[in-house]
Design a protein around this motif. Structure first.
Motif, PDB file in Angstrom:
ATOM      1  N   ALA A 285      54.153 -17.181  31.605  1.00 39.96           N
ATOM      2  CA  ALA A 285      54.883 -17.083  32.873  1.00 39.96           C
ATOM      3  C   ALA A 285      56.209 -16.351  32.672  1.00 39.96           C
ATOM      4  O   ALA A 285      56.603 -15.520  33.505  1.00 39.96           O
ATOM      5  CB  ALA A 285      55.116 -18.472  33.454  1.00 39.96           C
ATOM      6  N   ALA A 286      56.912 -16.634  31.562  1.00 41.83           N
ATOM      7  CA  ALA A 286      58.166 -15.927  31.279  1.00 41.83           C
ATOM      8  C   ALA A 286      57.906 -14.440  31.058  1.00 41.83           C
ATOM      9  O   ALA A 286      58.683 -13.586  31.508  1.00 41.83           O
ATOM     10  CB  ALA A 286      58.833 -16.544  30.049  1.00 41.83           C
ATOM     11  N   ALA A 287      56.808 -14.110  30.372  1.00 41.06           N
ATOM     12  CA  ALA A 287      56.460 -12.701  30.171  1.00 41.06           C
ATOM     13  C   ALA A 287      56.132 -12.019  31.488  1.00 41.06           C
ATOM     14  O   ALA A 287      56.480 -10.853  31.700  1.00 41.06           O
ATOM     15  CB  ALA A 287      55.277 -12.597  29.210  1.00 41.06           C
ATOM     16  N   LEU A 288      55.478 -12.746  32.394  1.00 41.34           N
ATOM     17  CA  LEU A 288      55.132 -12.177  33.694  1.00 41.34           C
ATOM     18  C   LEU A 288      56.383 -11.869  34.509  1.00 41.34           C
ATOM     19  O   LEU A 288      56.468 -10.843  35.191  1.00 41.34           O
ATOM     20  CB  LEU A 288      54.217 -13.139  34.452  1.00 41.34           C
ATOM     21  N   PHE A 289      57.394 -12.739  34.428  1.00 43.15           N
ATOM     22  CA  PHE A 289      58.650 -12.471  35.116  1.00 43.15           C
ATOM     23  C   PHE A 289      59.379 -11.293  34.469  1.00 43.15           C
ATOM     24  O   PHE A 289      59.980 -10.472  35.162  1.00 43.15           O
ATOM     25  CB  PHE A 289      59.541 -13.713  35.099  1.00 43.15           C
ATOM     26  N   SER A 290      59.329 -11.209  33.137  1.00 47.24           N
ATOM     27  CA  SER A 290      60.047 -10.134  32.462  1.00 47.24           C
ATOM     28  C   SER A 290      59.413  -8.775  32.688  1.00 47.24           C
ATOM     29  O   SER A 290      60.073  -7.744  32.527  1.00 47.24           O
ATOM     30  CB  SER A 290      60.120 -10.424  30.955  1.00 47.24           C
ATOM     31  N   VAL A 291      58.117  -8.747  33.064  1.00 40.92           N
ATOM     32  CA  VAL A 291      57.466  -7.470  33.331  1.00 40.92           C
ATOM     33  C   VAL A 291      57.783  -6.960  34.731  1.00 40.92           C
ATOM     34  O   VAL A 291      57.403  -5.854  35.106  1.00 40.92           O
ATOM     35  CB  VAL A 291      55.945  -7.585  33.120  1.00 40.92           C
ATOM     36  N   GLY A 292      58.477  -7.769  35.523  1.00 45.27           N
ATOM     37  CA  GLY A 292      58.914  -7.316  36.835  1.00 45.27           C
ATOM     38  C   GLY A 292      58.124  -7.870  37.995  1.00 45.27           C
ATOM     39  O   GLY A 292      58.315  -7.449  39.140  1.00 45.27           O
ATOM     40  N   TYR A 293      57.234  -8.836  37.754  1.00 42.90           N
ATOM     41  CA  TYR A 293      56.430  -9.416  38.833  1.00 42.90           C
ATOM     42  C   TYR A 293      57.085 -10.696  39.312  1.00 42.90           C
ATOM     43  O   TYR A 293      57.435 -11.560  38.510  1.00 42.90           O
ATOM     44  CB  TYR A 293      55.013  -9.706  38.333  1.00 42.90           C
ATOM     45  N   ARG A 294      57.260 -10.812  40.618  1.00 42.54           N
ATOM     46  CA  ARG A 294      57.862 -11.996  41.219  1.00 42.54           C
ATOM     47  C   ARG A 294      56.837 -12.642  42.141  1.00 42.54           C
ATOM     48  O   ARG A 294      56.740 -12.290  43.318  1.00 42.54           O
ATOM     49  CB  ARG A 294      59.130 -11.630  42.007  1.00 42.54           C
ATOM     50  N   PRO A 295      56.015 -13.550  41.624  1.00 40.09           N
ATOM     51  CA  PRO A 295      54.956 -14.136  42.456  1.00 40.09           C
ATOM     52  C   PRO A 295      55.519 -15.021  43.550  1.00 40.09           C
ATOM     53  O   PRO A 295      56.565 -15.644  43.394  1.00 40.09           O
ATOM     54  CB  PRO A 295      54.128 -14.939  41.461  1.00 40.09           C
ATOM     55  N   HIS A 296      54.811 -15.052  44.658  1.00 39.67           N
ATOM     56  CA  HIS A 296      55.158 -15.916  45.782  1.00 39.67           C
ATOM     57  C   HIS A 296      53.923 -16.733  46.119  1.00 39.67           C
ATOM     58  O   HIS A 296      52.803 -16.202  46.151  1.00 39.67           O
ATOM     59  CB  HIS A 296      55.586 -15.077  46.989  1.00 39.67           C
ATOM     60  N   PRO A 297      54.071 -18.062  46.353  1.00 37.21           N
ATOM     61  CA  PRO A 297      52.883 -18.893  46.598  1.00 37.21           C
ATOM     62  C   PRO A 297      51.996 -18.396  47.723  1.00 37.21           C
ATOM     63  O   PRO A 297      50.777 -18.558  47.675  1.00 37.21           O
ATOM     64  CB  PRO A 297      53.482 -20.271  46.924  1.00 37.21           C
ATOM     65  N   LEU A 298      52.590 -17.802  48.731  1.00 34.74           N
ATOM     66  CA  LEU A 298      51.819 -17.315  49.879  1.00 34.74           C
ATOM     67  C   LEU A 298      52.033 -15.817  50.040  1.00 34.74           C
ATOM     68  O   LEU A 298      52.210 -15.319  51.152  1.00 34.74           O
ATOM     69  CB  LEU A 298      52.219 -18.065  51.156  1.00 34.74           C
ATOM     70  N   ASP A 299      52.022 -15.094  48.934  1.00 40.30           N
ATOM     71  CA  ASP A 299      52.333 -13.677  48.965  1.00 40.30           C
ATOM     72  C   ASP A 299      51.397 -12.905  49.881  1.00 40.30           C
ATOM     73  O   ASP A 299      51.803 -11.966  50.552  1.00 40.30           O
ATOM     74  CB  ASP A 299      52.264 -13.113  47.544  1.00 40.30           C
ATOM     75  N   ALA A 300      50.127 -13.296  49.909  1.00 37.42           N
ATOM     76  CA  ALA A 300      49.149 -12.569  50.717  1.00 37.42           C
ATOM     77  C   ALA A 300      49.243 -12.905  52.201  1.00 37.42           C
ATOM     78  O   ALA A 300      48.625 -12.240  53.029  1.00 37.42           O
ATOM     79  CB  ALA A 300      47.742 -12.859  50.218  1.00 37.42           C
ATOM     80  N   LEU A 301      50.002 -13.944  52.569  1.00 32.56           N
ATOM     81  CA  LEU A 301      50.046 -14.388  53.966  1.00 32.56           C
ATOM     82  C   LEU A 301      51.449 -14.303  54.557  1.00 32.56           C
ATOM     83  O   LEU A 301      51.710 -14.896  55.591  1.00 32.56           O
ATOM     84  CB  LEU A 301      49.552 -15.840  54.066  1.00 32.56           C
TER      85      LEU A 301
ATOM     86  N   GLN B 168      45.745 -24.754  31.639  1.00 31.57           N
ATOM     87  CA  GLN B 168      45.225 -23.653  30.834  1.00 31.57           C
ATOM     88  C   GLN B 168      44.844 -22.467  31.707  1.00 31.57           C
ATOM     89  O   GLN B 168      45.122 -21.308  31.365  1.00 31.57           O
ATOM     90  CB  GLN B 168      44.016 -24.121  30.026  1.00 31.57           C
ATOM     91  N   ILE B 169      44.214 -22.734  32.850  1.00 28.36           N
ATOM     92  CA  ILE B 169      43.804 -21.636  33.726  1.00 28.36           C
ATOM     93  C   ILE B 169      45.018 -20.992  34.380  1.00 28.36           C
ATOM     94  O   ILE B 169      45.011 -19.784  34.659  1.00 28.36           O
ATOM     95  CB  ILE B 169      42.798 -22.150  34.776  1.00 28.36           C
ATOM     96  N   MET B 170      46.095 -21.759  34.598  1.00 27.76           N
ATOM     97  CA  MET B 170      47.337 -21.153  35.058  1.00 27.76           C
ATOM     98  C   MET B 170      47.826 -20.121  34.046  1.00 27.76           C
ATOM     99  O   MET B 170      48.246 -19.015  34.413  1.00 27.76           O
ATOM    100  CB  MET B 170      48.394 -22.234  35.278  1.00 27.76           C
ATOM    101  N   GLY B 171      47.758 -20.479  32.764  1.00 30.28           N
ATOM    102  CA  GLY B 171      48.145 -19.529  31.730  1.00 30.28           C
ATOM    103  C   GLY B 171      47.211 -18.336  31.670  1.00 30.28           C
ATOM    104  O   GLY B 171      47.654 -17.197  31.491  1.00 30.28           O
ATOM    105  N   GLU B 172      45.908 -18.570  31.832  1.00 31.94           N
ATOM    106  CA  GLU B 172      44.955 -17.468  31.801  1.00 31.94           C
ATOM    107  C   GLU B 172      45.157 -16.520  32.982  1.00 31.94           C
ATOM    108  O   GLU B 172      44.973 -15.302  32.834  1.00 31.94           O
ATOM    109  CB  GLU B 172      43.527 -18.018  31.799  1.00 31.94           C
ATOM    110  N   ALA B 173      45.526 -17.057  34.147  1.00 32.36           N
ATOM    111  CA  ALA B 173      45.809 -16.194  35.294  1.00 32.36           C
ATOM    112  C   ALA B 173      47.015 -15.309  35.004  1.00 32.36           C
ATOM    113  O   ALA B 173      47.024 -14.114  35.327  1.00 32.36           O
ATOM    114  CB  ALA B 173      46.040 -17.040  36.542  1.00 32.36           C
TER     115      ALA B 173
END
Length: 264
Positions: free
Chosen positions: A91-107, A165-170
């Protein structure tokens, strides 16, 4: 122009009314629209990753990605916190790559009811389609006795560990896609963004499948099934650009496919 002339020549009048579009053109029109929509979603999925300005972030991203993947794949230590540490690193790597996820990003945009149907389809329909396609492929594998080393999930605590674990895999699947897309941007800067996204999608799904080699006792064909299933499952992220939708789709697929893997 004489009175009553509607602008058509005598030859046009003799030939009768204008002919409708060719039947093949009308048949192909939905496919063209689907291709344009897919190309647009691929463009958007690749462009959501920013460029970290801090040099430390550029170094942390690959380091944390390798660390989190190693913890997930290699079983470096036995602890109930292993999956938590792997998810935190990824998750820290995902933030450092520039992605800012939002729980309802698609909606997030109002007035788009089709977005709800799209998300529900990605969460409920796509995992079922992927499961049956994977089951067909697993049935063609001659020997799956290596799966006997995979432990069954019975207790509530084991399901919680599986959830984390699947959270990490995502996170890992999006990270592989993002890193490959950025690398392709430097190598193929003049190509269309959707082409780079599609190649990054294919290669990241293959790498993710190969990371399962230790889990499936180095059964390459079994890992090819994982590659195929992730390639289909990652369509949830391409369509919605939402980590949440990808995670839920992945979790439901694992719930469906785990008995199949254990009993293959």
């Amino acid at each position: 122009m004489e009175h009553g002339d509607d602008g058509r020549s005598r030859d046009d009048v003799m030939d009768g009314p204008a002919s409708p579009p060719d039947e093949p053109e009308r048949i192909l029109d939905p496919f063209r629209k689907a291709f344009v929509w897919t190309r647009t979603r691929l463009n958007l999925s690749g462009e959501i990753f920013g460029t970290p300005q801090c040099p430390v972030a550029r170094i942390l991203t690959p380091v944390l990605t390798v660390l989190g993947a190693s913890i997930l794949v290699c079983d470096l230590f036995e602890s109930p916190w292993r999956e938590v540490l792997a998810f935190a690193a990824l998750a820290a790597a995902l933030f450092s790559v520039g992605y800012r996820p939002h729980p309802l990003d698609a909606l997030r945009r109002p007035g788009k009811p089709m977005r709800w149907f799209l998300c529900l389809g990605c969460v409920l329909v796509l995992p079922i389609v992927t499961f049956y396609a994977s089951a067909l492929l697993v049935s063609l594998i001659p020997d799956t006795s290596e799966n006997t080393g995979i432990a069954a999930t019975d207790t509530f605590g084991e399901y919680v560990v599986m959830f984390i674990q699947i959270m990490g895999e995502a996170c890992l699947s999006i990270l592989l896609f993002a890193l490959l897309y950025k690398a392709l941007n430097r190598a193929w800067g003049r190509s269309d963004p959707w082409v780079r996204s599609l190649v990054a999608w294919l290669v990241s799904a293959f790498l993710f499948g190969m990371l399962h080699l230790p889990t499936y006792r180095w059964n390459f064909l079994q890992c090819l099934v994982i590659f195929f299933s992730l390639f289909l499952g990652f369509a949830a992220f391409v369509a919605t650009r939402s980590w949440t939708i990808l995670f839920l789709s992945h979790f439901l697929y694992d719930l469906l496919s785990r008995p199949m893997v254990l009993n293959a």
